[in-house]
Scaffold this motif. Structure first.
Motif, short mmCIF file in Angstrom:
data_model
loop_
_atom_site.label_atom_id
_atom_site.label_comp_id
_atom_site.label_asym_id
_atom_site.label_seq_id
_atom_site.Cartn_x
_atom_site.Cartn_y
_atom_site.Cartn_z
N GLY A 180 27.67 -12.69 -1.10
CA GLY A 180 27.51 -13.10 -2.52
C GLY A 180 28.88 -13.13 -3.29
O GLY A 180 29.84 -12.94 -2.60
N ILE A 181 29.02 -13.21 -4.61
CA ILE A 181 30.04 -13.63 -5.00
C ILE A 181 30.13 -12.85 -6.45
O ILE A 181 29.18 -12.81 -7.37
CB ILE A 181 30.18 -15.14 -5.83
N LEU A 182 31.13 -12.26 -6.70
CA LEU A 182 31.50 -11.38 -7.78
C LEU A 182 32.79 -11.79 -8.64
O LEU A 182 33.71 -12.06 -7.84
CB LEU A 182 31.49 -9.94 -7.26
N THR A 183 32.77 -12.13 -9.85
CA THR A 183 33.59 -12.87 -10.57
C THR A 183 33.98 -11.87 -11.84
O THR A 183 32.91 -11.43 -12.84
CB THR A 183 33.44 -14.09 -11.17
N LEU A 184 35.26 -11.39 -11.94
CA LEU A 184 35.72 -10.89 -13.15
C LEU A 184 36.45 -11.88 -13.96
O LEU A 184 37.53 -12.55 -13.58
CB LEU A 184 36.79 -9.77 -12.63
N SER A 185 35.96 -12.00 -15.11
CA SER A 185 36.74 -12.85 -16.10
C SER A 185 37.39 -12.22 -17.44
O SER A 185 36.78 -11.23 -17.69
CB SER A 185 35.67 -13.79 -16.58
N VAL A 186 38.58 -12.63 -17.56
CA VAL A 186 39.39 -11.98 -18.89
C VAL A 186 39.72 -13.28 -19.57
O VAL A 186 40.52 -13.88 -19.38
CB VAL A 186 40.25 -11.31 -18.30
N ILE A 187 39.19 -13.21 -20.80
CA ILE A 187 39.74 -14.09 -21.68
C ILE A 187 40.13 -13.45 -23.38
O ILE A 187 39.43 -12.40 -23.39
CB ILE A 187 38.84 -15.36 -22.02
N SER A 188 40.88 -14.20 -24.20
CA SER A 188 41.04 -13.87 -25.50
C SER A 188 40.23 -14.78 -26.13
O SER A 188 40.07 -15.85 -26.13
CB SER A 188 42.24 -13.84 -25.98
N ALA A 189 39.24 -14.39 -27.23
CA ALA A 189 38.46 -15.37 -28.09
C ALA A 189 38.75 -14.81 -29.38
O ALA A 189 38.14 -13.75 -30.04
CB ALA A 189 37.05 -14.96 -27.59
N GLY A 190 39.81 -15.42 -30.19
CA GLY A 190 39.78 -15.04 -31.43
C GLY A 190 40.63 -13.72 -31.67
O GLY A 190 41.59 -13.37 -30.87
N ASP A 191 39.95 -12.79 -32.14
CA ASP A 191 40.73 -11.16 -32.30
C ASP A 191 39.98 -10.38 -31.27
O ASP A 191 39.99 -9.37 -31.41
CB ASP A 191 40.47 -10.87 -33.60
N ARG A 192 39.41 -10.91 -30.44
CA ARG A 192 38.67 -10.28 -29.25
C ARG A 192 39.29 -10.53 -27.90
O ARG A 192 39.73 -11.72 -27.38
CB ARG A 192 37.35 -10.36 -29.21
N PHE A 193 39.22 -9.29 -27.01
CA PHE A 193 39.49 -9.31 -25.66
C PHE A 193 38.15 -9.31 -24.84
O PHE A 193 37.41 -8.52 -25.16
CB PHE A 193 40.44 -8.20 -25.22
N VAL A 194 37.86 -10.26 -23.99
CA VAL A 194 36.32 -10.45 -23.41
C VAL A 194 36.68 -10.02 -22.03
O VAL A 194 37.22 -10.98 -21.30
CB VAL A 194 35.78 -11.85 -23.86
N ILE A 195 35.97 -9.14 -21.53
CA ILE A 195 35.94 -9.06 -20.05
C ILE A 195 34.25 -9.23 -19.81
O ILE A 195 33.47 -8.79 -20.29
CB ILE A 195 36.12 -7.41 -19.62
N SER A 196 34.30 -9.88 -18.48
CA SER A 196 32.81 -10.33 -18.05
C SER A 196 32.97 -10.21 -16.57
O SER A 196 33.87 -10.54 -15.92
CB SER A 196 32.62 -11.95 -18.37
N VAL A 197 31.86 -9.41 -16.19
CA VAL A 197 31.54 -9.24 -14.82
C VAL A 197 30.35 -9.79 -14.29
O VAL A 197 29.34 -9.49 -14.95
CB VAL A 197 31.68 -7.69 -14.13
N SER A 198 30.27 -10.93 -13.48
CA SER A 198 29.36 -11.57 -12.97
C SER A 198 28.87 -11.31 -11.42
O SER A 198 30.03 -11.42 -10.85
CB SER A 198 29.33 -13.03 -13.39
N ASP A 199 27.73 -11.14 -10.97
CA ASP A 199 27.35 -11.13 -9.56
C ASP A 199 26.24 -12.29 -9.28
O ASP A 199 25.55 -12.51 -10.27
CB ASP A 199 27.40 -9.81 -9.11
N SER A 200 26.18 -12.38 -8.08
CA SER A 200 25.07 -13.25 -7.58
C SER A 200 24.03 -12.16 -6.79
O SER A 200 23.28 -12.90 -5.79
CB SER A 200 25.67 -14.40 -6.76
N GLY A 201 23.99 -11.30 -7.34
CA GLY A 201 23.02 -10.04 -6.68
C GLY A 201 21.46 -10.27 -6.90
O GLY A 201 21.14 -11.30 -7.44
#
Length: 182
Positions: A55-76
């Motif tokens: 499986g795959i686990l992805t940690l994404s970090v982006i800025s979106a305007g005035d926010r810091f967005v952390i996303s953890v996705s998995d194929s579980g």
């Protein structure tokens, strides 16, 4: 990036591929580093617990305007529909999802509470058999996160004791040797 690099060698035996994605070279936010580390490690541990080898686990970090967005996705395995409404509640995971290998059902509660402490939010999306994504949004603006008295901290390295503690449900006991403890 540093967290994924630090965790990568500990979870190799799980057979799950860890990925990191970001639209930022660097990003400064005002937050409690210890709490954010705990949030990220809980998300990674949860995902690793329910993602099979290959499986795959992805940690994404982006800025979106005035926010810091952390996303953890998995194929579980995903979260069953009847569990979604209570997934954020403490100890609410169904008996078949709680055992000595996957924890006691506190991970998402901890994540939500840490997001709220940072004046942020957490959203859960899941499809049984396809995987789960948890997205946390935290204000970047110093004024919105004024509850924190910690100064800016660079994410340079991770305390191995903390990594081993937070990932104890998904890594083998062999990692608790002097080699990793030092």
């Amino acid at each position: 990036r540093d967290l994924i690099d630090s965790v990568q060698h500990l979870v190799m035996e799980t057979g799950v591929e860890l990925r990191f994605k970001s639209n930022e070279e660097s990003l400064t936010i005002y937050a409690d580093r210890v709490k954010l580390d705990k949030l990220l490690l809980n998300l990674l541990s949860n995902s690793l617990s329910y993602t099979p080898p290959g499986g795959i686990l992805t940690l994404s970090v982006i800025s979106a305007g005035d926010r810091f967005v952390i996303s953890v996705s998995d194929s579980g395995a995903g979260i069953p529909g009847d569990v979604m409404s209570t997934a954020w509640n403490r100890y609410s995971a169904p008996k078949n999802m709680i055992d000595t290998e996957t924890g006691v059902g506190l991970g998402l509660t901890i994540v939500r509470n840490i997001a709220r402490l940072h004046n942020g939010s957490a959203v859960l999306e899941s499809r049984p058999g396809e995987g789960t994504t948890v997205t946390v949004c935290i204000p970047i603006d110093k004024q919105e996160a004024s509850d924190f008295k910690t100064s800016i901290v660079e994410y340079e390295s991770y305390d191995m004791q903390q990594l081993l503690t937070e990932l104890s449900g998904v890594i083998s006991y062999e990692k608790y040797t002097q080699q990793y403890m030092d």
